[in-house]
Design a protein around this motif. Structure first.
Motif, PDB file in Angstrom:
ATOM      1  N   PHE B  86       0.829  -1.202   0.000  1.00  0.00           N
ATOM      2  CA  PHE B  86       0.000   0.000   0.000  1.00  0.00           C
ATOM      3  C   PHE B  86       0.870   1.262   0.000  1.00  0.00           C
ATOM      4  O   PHE B  86       0.673   2.179  -0.799  1.00  0.00           O
ATOM      5  CB  PHE B  86      -0.929   0.005   1.225  1.00  0.00           C
ATOM      6  CG  PHE B  86      -1.672   1.300   1.426  1.00  0.00           C
ATOM      7  CD1 PHE B  86      -2.882   1.515   0.779  1.00  0.00           C
ATOM      8  CD2 PHE B  86      -1.167   2.310   2.245  1.00  0.00           C
ATOM      9  CE1 PHE B  86      -3.574   2.723   0.952  1.00  0.00           C
ATOM     10  CE2 PHE B  86      -1.849   3.509   2.410  1.00  0.00           C
ATOM     11  CZ  PHE B  86      -3.054   3.712   1.763  1.00  0.00           C
ATOM     12  N   GLN B  90       1.066   4.099  -2.870  1.00  0.00           N
ATOM     13  CA  GLN B  90       0.694   5.490  -2.575  1.00  0.00           C
ATOM     14  C   GLN B  90       1.843   6.449  -2.911  1.00  0.00           C
ATOM     15  O   GLN B  90       1.622   7.500  -3.489  1.00  0.00           O
ATOM     16  CB  GLN B  90       0.317   5.633  -1.097  1.00  0.00           C
ATOM     17  CG  GLN B  90      -1.020   5.003  -0.739  1.00  0.00           C
ATOM     18  CD  GLN B  90      -2.184   5.720  -1.409  1.00  0.00           C
ATOM     19  OE1 GLN B  90      -2.303   6.931  -1.331  1.00  0.00           O
ATOM     20  NE2 GLN B  90      -3.038   4.974  -2.104  1.00  0.00           N
ATOM     21  N   PHE B 177       7.479  10.177  11.930  1.00  0.00           N
ATOM     22  CA  PHE B 177       6.673   9.073  12.473  1.00  0.00           C
ATOM     23  C   PHE B 177       5.185   9.325  12.256  1.00  0.00           C
ATOM     24  O   PHE B 177       4.452   8.430  11.826  1.00  0.00           O
ATOM     25  CB  PHE B 177       6.957   8.887  13.968  1.00  0.00           C
ATOM     26  CG  PHE B 177       6.110   7.791  14.564  1.00  0.00           C
ATOM     27  CD1 PHE B 177       6.531   6.468  14.526  1.00  0.00           C
ATOM     28  CD2 PHE B 177       4.862   8.080  15.124  1.00  0.00           C
ATOM     29  CE1 PHE B 177       5.737   5.449  15.032  1.00  0.00           C
ATOM     30  CE2 PHE B 177       4.068   7.062  15.627  1.00  0.00           C
ATOM     31  CZ  PHE B 177       4.504   5.752  15.590  1.00  0.00           C
ATOM     32  N   LEU B 181       2.867   6.792  10.354  1.00  0.00           N
ATOM     33  CA  LEU B 181       1.751   6.128  11.034  1.00  0.00           C
ATOM     34  C   LEU B 181       0.435   6.412  10.312  1.00  0.00           C
ATOM     35  O   LEU B 181      -0.385   5.514  10.102  1.00  0.00           O
ATOM     36  CB  LEU B 181       1.666   6.604  12.487  1.00  0.00           C
ATOM     37  CG  LEU B 181       0.547   5.955  13.321  1.00  0.00           C
ATOM     38  CD1 LEU B 181       0.833   4.476  13.576  1.00  0.00           C
ATOM     39  CD2 LEU B 181       0.361   6.682  14.666  1.00  0.00           C
ATOM     40  N   GLN B 182       0.241   7.668   9.929  1.00  0.00           N
ATOM     41  CA  GLN B 182      -0.982   8.042   9.220  1.00  0.00           C
ATOM     42  C   GLN B 182      -1.142   7.217   7.938  1.00  0.00           C
ATOM     43  O   GLN B 182      -2.199   6.653   7.666  1.00  0.00           O
ATOM     44  CB  GLN B 182      -0.967   9.542   8.907  1.00  0.00           C
ATOM     45  CG  GLN B 182      -2.124  10.039   8.040  1.00  0.00           C
ATOM     46  CD  GLN B 182      -3.484   9.914   8.700  1.00  0.00           C
ATOM     47  OE1 GLN B 182      -3.579   9.865   9.921  1.00  0.00           O
ATOM     48  NE2 GLN B 182      -4.533   9.840   7.889  1.00  0.00           N
ATOM     49  N   LEU B 183      -0.078   7.145   7.158  1.00  0.00           N
ATOM     50  CA  LEU B 183      -0.152   6.405   5.895  1.00  0.00           C
ATOM     51  C   LEU B 183      -0.414   4.913   6.167  1.00  0.00           C
ATOM     52  O   LEU B 183      -1.182   4.266   5.452  1.00  0.00           O
ATOM     53  CB  LEU B 183       1.152   6.607   5.112  1.00  0.00           C
ATOM     54  CG  LEU B 183       1.149   6.185   3.642  1.00  0.00           C
ATOM     55  CD1 LEU B 183       0.051   6.886   2.856  1.00  0.00           C
ATOM     56  CD2 LEU B 183       2.509   6.462   2.999  1.00  0.00           C
ATOM     57  N   MET B 185      -1.994   3.617   8.776  1.00  0.00           N
ATOM     58  CA  MET B 185      -3.372   3.429   9.226  1.00  0.00           C
ATOM     59  C   MET B 185      -4.349   3.575   8.053  1.00  0.00           C
ATOM     60  O   MET B 185      -5.364   2.895   7.989  1.00  0.00           O
ATOM     61  CB  MET B 185      -3.710   4.440  10.331  1.00  0.00           C
ATOM     62  CG  MET B 185      -3.010   4.144  11.640  1.00  0.00           C
ATOM     63  SD  MET B 185      -3.470   2.512  12.290  1.00  0.00           S
ATOM     64  CE  MET B 185      -2.179   2.249  13.481  1.00  0.00           C
ATOM     65  N   GLU B 186      -4.018   4.468   7.129  1.00  0.00           N
ATOM     66  CA  GLU B 186      -4.845   4.574   5.922  1.00  0.00           C
ATOM     67  C   GLU B 186      -4.849   3.241   5.180  1.00  0.00           C
ATOM     68  O   GLU B 186      -5.891   2.753   4.752  1.00  0.00           O
ATOM     69  CB  GLU B 186      -4.294   5.694   5.012  1.00  0.00           C
ATOM     70  CG  GLU B 186      -4.579   7.092   5.548  1.00  0.00           C
ATOM     71  CD  GLU B 186      -3.852   8.204   4.795  1.00  0.00           C
ATOM     72  OE1 GLU B 186      -4.007   9.372   5.182  1.00  0.00           O
ATOM     73  OE2 GLU B 186      -3.118   7.891   3.828  1.00  0.00           O
ATOM     74  N   PHE B 188      -4.187   0.265   6.414  1.00  0.00           N
ATOM     75  CA  PHE B 188      -4.784  -0.800   7.231  1.00  0.00           C
ATOM     76  C   PHE B 188      -6.305  -0.758   7.139  1.00  0.00           C
ATOM     77  O   PHE B 188      -6.954  -1.803   7.041  1.00  0.00           O
ATOM     78  CB  PHE B 188      -4.326  -0.612   8.677  1.00  0.00           C
ATOM     79  CG  PHE B 188      -4.525  -1.808   9.576  1.00  0.00           C
ATOM     80  CD1 PHE B 188      -4.180  -3.090   9.149  1.00  0.00           C
ATOM     81  CD2 PHE B 188      -5.022  -1.646  10.861  1.00  0.00           C
ATOM     82  CE1 PHE B 188      -4.346  -4.192   9.990  1.00  0.00           C
ATOM     83  CE2 PHE B 188      -5.189  -2.743  11.713  1.00  0.00           C
ATOM     84  CZ  PHE B 188      -4.857  -4.018  11.264  1.00  0.00           C
ATOM     85  N   PHE B 189      -6.887   0.461   7.141  1.00  0.00           N
ATOM     86  CA  PHE B 189      -8.345   0.564   7.226  1.00  0.00           C
ATOM     87  C   PHE B 189      -9.028   0.955   5.916  1.00  0.00           C
ATOM     88  O   PHE B 189     -10.257   1.011   5.855  1.00  0.00           O
ATOM     89  CB  PHE B 189      -8.729   1.570   8.317  1.00  0.00           C
ATOM     90  CG  PHE B 189      -8.461   1.067   9.711  1.00  0.00           C
ATOM     91  CD1 PHE B 189      -9.252   0.069  10.270  1.00  0.00           C
ATOM     92  CD2 PHE B 189      -7.407   1.568  10.456  1.00  0.00           C
ATOM     93  CE1 PHE B 189      -9.000  -0.407  11.555  1.00  0.00           C
ATOM     94  CE2 PHE B 189      -7.152   1.104  11.741  1.00  0.00           C
ATOM     95  CZ  PHE B 189      -7.948   0.121  12.289  1.00  0.00           C
TER      96      PHE B 189
END
Lengths: 589, 238
Positions: B86, B90, B177, B181-183, B185-186, B188-189
């Motif tokens: 992912f 991206q 970080f 983390l944001q990318l 979590m994007e 993952f969900f």
């Protein structure tokens, strides 16, 4: 070389909600209208369809429907001493782009302002004395009253098919609706939405505390509805994807669903998309805008479109910036307080809280922003400010749901943000969060304003607009007070755990907060105190009318859209009835 | 499998299709690393193809997403649910290349209130951040991030998250970080069509039902009742 086009009766700059409304009303009155929209066309049957519309990454995170920052953005600083830097990617607020504009992705909170909001300076002075308003608080009465706007609020409601429950019908107070609202001439067009689990808990607690809860009015039809333009609309599906997204049910109000089907094929209307207006051609002597210049962003070619009437219906920043670039009106000077263009920029001041209820199943993905419950007991002048250290207020909203998973997974603050423990806690709390929000007013301050940025440029080479804004002492005091009220409501709900989120001292451009920017082209009673008169007509150019929240004198404790819509109908009615026959100032300066 | 003279990551790349576990063993990665553990129990790995990440970056991204989303009783590891894929996609696409990002100068140092102010596209920002993170772990542990033990990875990532790791690239380690983390979590969900959230594993984990998301009646019939449905994705409706 600029290609000069044939003159039309009216040109509309920005085919968002108000632009489309005005264009529709003008064509109904027989005027020829050209709509210039700098973004793309948006056709619901292509864009807003299952399954592609249920894409949180594309719409909510990557901001598919938002203005392209690389073409045009805003620079920002907290005060006049700082150097403003460009907003390189939207954060705190999200201007939209394309046919339908910012309203395509609104959350649907559909409100009227209080009768006292429209005469706020007078009301405060009457209640607390002439000294109650601090010297730097530049709030003003609106030059139009609630009663004058009411028929247009009603018309806008009926164009939208708003869902809600009246609390004041022709002066009669109705329990279960908002008893603080101004008198409505009619009930909401469709019934209020079914409440979310969180809204039910919130309502019970508010009743216990003696507040007056009611279902949030929502800019979407709760059942199939035919609007005033004969367009058949669907019912809200409680899909949970409302915010930052359009609506596949043709229920949430947007120009592409609620107006364009009745305007697109109108012979007197021409839509030009990717048409970026750079300047209004201003005849200072005649006090008129003779034409508008725009660039076709597909070909790069420039055009001049002459028009009898010019409607400036861009987003808040576009409206002020267009006046700056066109030399219309005196720019505001924060040092002297002189000038009007860019004055009284305001925002929305939203304190929030989250409470967790381990024993409740709240299905966080279901619902819409309209299934919240609200109290209006602490809004505007609905309560006595004697002995308090602030003016203003806002509604308080509570509820659960409408939270897709990338952005909507509340966990307590002490939970780690990654790893196995994070996973466990996310699973533990996902179904159990209730969100609270205070829609706080922002009363204008002389230090907050819009002007021309001295450094940064847009894609056409024009200077960007510069936003100078910080939260004031008054707004922080208001917000702290509202959090004590939220705190008491949450305690009454008896959660497993809860957290209040006070506002940071400085306004920050990240993360998202609210798209309720207002002001810059404020309305008023004279050219010395305002940019436009009560009919949204420019004092400097009588054939120029400005639409949107940029004309608000300050921001009250509600979402602005209902009032933006009412003002657009109020203005278009006056233009069609009087201005067209007898062009000139509608209010004598 | 004997070409040990190849730079380690080129070798890994070549060997990836055959056996990730074997490759890990052959190059001396600690047997206790999560990647090795998962690979030993998982079905044969698909070939690793990166659109934009180079081998060093891919190894870093895999190691970080496996630390953020470790394999446990709730989900497989970040790599195995597609998060590295992912992130690669991206960064290779419009987002990574700064689509809709205002990129005109001057690039003045901003305060946190100003949001993103770097001259870098997200792709180049991640390139720089990965390089800084590896430089910091090399200084601190003598190794790049992906060669650290699980314990060291947790420790190092915590230092990066809290800004304690010293970065010299014009941004702080915690800023890097937060973006990473944001990318993650994007990925993952988000809908699985983007490459992460493979088999809708994150949606199953939390109980998000995905599509079609038409709840006009359910909002009432499931009032205070868990709506426990097998999630459906965009592909399931296409």
């Amino acid at each position: 070389m600029v290609t000069k086009l044939n003159e039309v009766d009216a040109v509309v700059i920005g085919v968002g909600m108000t632009g489309a409304m005005i264009a529709k009303e003008f064509t109904l009155a027989g005027l020829t209208v050209v709509g210039l929209e700098r973004g793309p066309d948006r056709r619901p049957r292509e864009e807003s369809v299952l399954p592609r519309i249920r894409d949180e990454l594309k719409y909510v995170q990557r901001l598919e429907l938002m203005q392209d920052n690389s073409i045009d953005t805003v620079t920002f600083r907290n005060n006049s001493e700082q150097t403003a830097l460009p907003i390189r990617r939207w954060g705190a607020f999200l201007p939209g782009e394309g046919v339908g504009g910012t309203l395509n992705h609104w959350g649907g909170m559909h409100w009227r302002y209080l009768p006292t909001d429209f005469r706020i300076r007078s009301t405060i002075t009457e209640r607390y004395g002439a000294g109650a308003i601090p010297g730097d608080m530049t709030i003003a009465d609106w030059p139009v009253s609630y009663d004058e706007l009411e028929p247009y609020y009603d018309k806008f409601d009926k164009m939208c098919g708003v869902a809600g429950k009246a609390g004041n019908l022709r002066g009669q107070k109705i329990a279960g609706g908002n008893i603080f609202e101004g008198a409505r001439s009619d009930e909401y067009p469709t019934p209020a939405l079914k409440p979310s689990g969180g809204a039910v808990l919130f309502t019970q607690a508010c009743n216990n505390l003696g507040h007056h809860p009611f279902p949030a009015p929502f800019g979407a039809a709760s059942q199939p509805y035919k609007n005033i333009y004969g367009i058949q609309l669907g019912a809200c599906e409680y899909c949970g994807f409302c915010g930052r997204n359009s609506c596949e049910a043709n229920s949430k109000v947007t120009a592409p669903t609620h107006i364009m089907p009745a305007l697109r094929d109108e012979a007197k209307f021409t839509l030009r998309t990717n048409a970026f207006v750079s300047k209004l051609v201003y005849d200072r002597q005649a006090k008129k805008v003779t034409s508008v210049l725009y660039t076709d962003m597909n070909t790069g070619e420039e055009y001049e479109q002459p028009a009898g009437i010019v409607i400036l219906s861009g987003y808040v920043f576009t409206n002020s910036n267009m006046l700056f670039h066109s030399g219309i009106g005196e720019p505001y000077d924060a040092r002297t307080g002189r000038g009007v263009v860019g004055k009284n920029y305001c925002y929305q001041f939203e304190a929030t809280a989250t409470a967790f209820f381990e024993d409740k199943n709240l299905n966080p993905f279901m619902g819409s922003p309209g299934d919240r419950a609200v109290i209006d007991d602490f809004n505007g002048e609905n309560f006595d400010h004697s002995g308090l250290d602030f003016l203003g207020g806002g509604y308080i909203r509570g509820g659960s749901g409408a939270e897709p998973p990338i952005g909507g997974r509340a966990v307590p603050a002490d939970v780690p943000s990654w790893g196995s423990e994070w996973k466990k806690e996310t699973v533990r709390w996902y179904y159990h969060a209730v969100e609270f929000q205070n829609q706080g007013s922002v009363y204008a301050n002389r230090a907050n304003y819009l002007d021309v940025d001295p450094i940064y440029k847009d894609a056409l080479g024009r200077p960007l607009i510069r936003l100078t804004y910080n939260a004031t002492k008054n707004d922080h005091a208001m917000s702290r007070y509202m959090l004590t009220k939220i705190d008491a409501i949450i305690k009454e709900m008896n959660p497993t755990h809860y957290e209040l989120h006070p506002r940071p001292l400085n306004f920050t451009i990240v993360p998202y907060q609210s798209t309720h920017n207002t002001g810059g082209t404020m309305m008023g009673t004279t050219p010395a105190n305002s940019v436009v008169n009560r009919y949204q007509q420019s004092w400097a150019a009588h054939n120029l009318f400005i639409m949107g929240a940029s004309t608000f004198p300050q921001q009250h404790g509600y979402n602005p859209t209902g009032t933006v819509g009412a003002l657009a109908y109020f203005a278009s009615d006056k233009i069609v009835k009087d201005y067209v026959k007898n062009p000139g100032p509608l209010v004598q300066a | 499998m004997t070409e040990v003279k190849l730079p380690r990551r080129d070798f890994l790349k070549a060997a990836g299709a055959a056996s990730a576990a074997g490759a890990a063993a052959a190059t001396g990665i600690a047997a206790c690393s999560p990647a090795a553990e998962t690979a030993a129990t998982a079905p044969p790995a698909e070939p690793e193809i990166w659109l934009t990440l180079n081998a060093t970056e891919a190894a870093f991204v895999k190691a970080v997403v496996d630390t953020l989303i470790p394999a446990d009783e709730l989900t497989p590891s970040g790599t195995d649910v597609g998060l590295a894929t992912f992130i690669d996609r991206q960064l290779a696409g419009g987002f990574g290349n700064g689509a809709k990002l205002y990129r005109s100068g001057p690039f003045l140092p901003g305060k946190p209130e100003h949001g993103y102010q770097l001259a870098l596209s997200p792709r180049d920002f991640f390139r720089a951040g990965i390089s800084e993170a590896n430089a910091w772990t090399t200084k601190t542990y003598g190794k790049e991030f992906d060669r650290l033990t699980v314990e060291q990875r947790n420790e190092a990532l915590t230092a990066i998250e809290t800004g304690k790791a010293q970065f010299n690239g014009g941004f702080t380690s915690n800023f890097f970080f937060d973006n990473f983390l944001q990318l993650s979590m994007e990925g993952f969900f988000a809908d699985p069509m983007y490459g992460g959230n493979k088999n809708k594993v994150a949606w199953k984990m939390i109980g998000f039902p995905g599509l079609p998301a038409s709840y006009r009646e359910e909002v009432k019939t499931y009032f205070n009742k868990k709506y426990d449905k097998e999630p459906q994705s965009i592909a399931d409706f296409s």
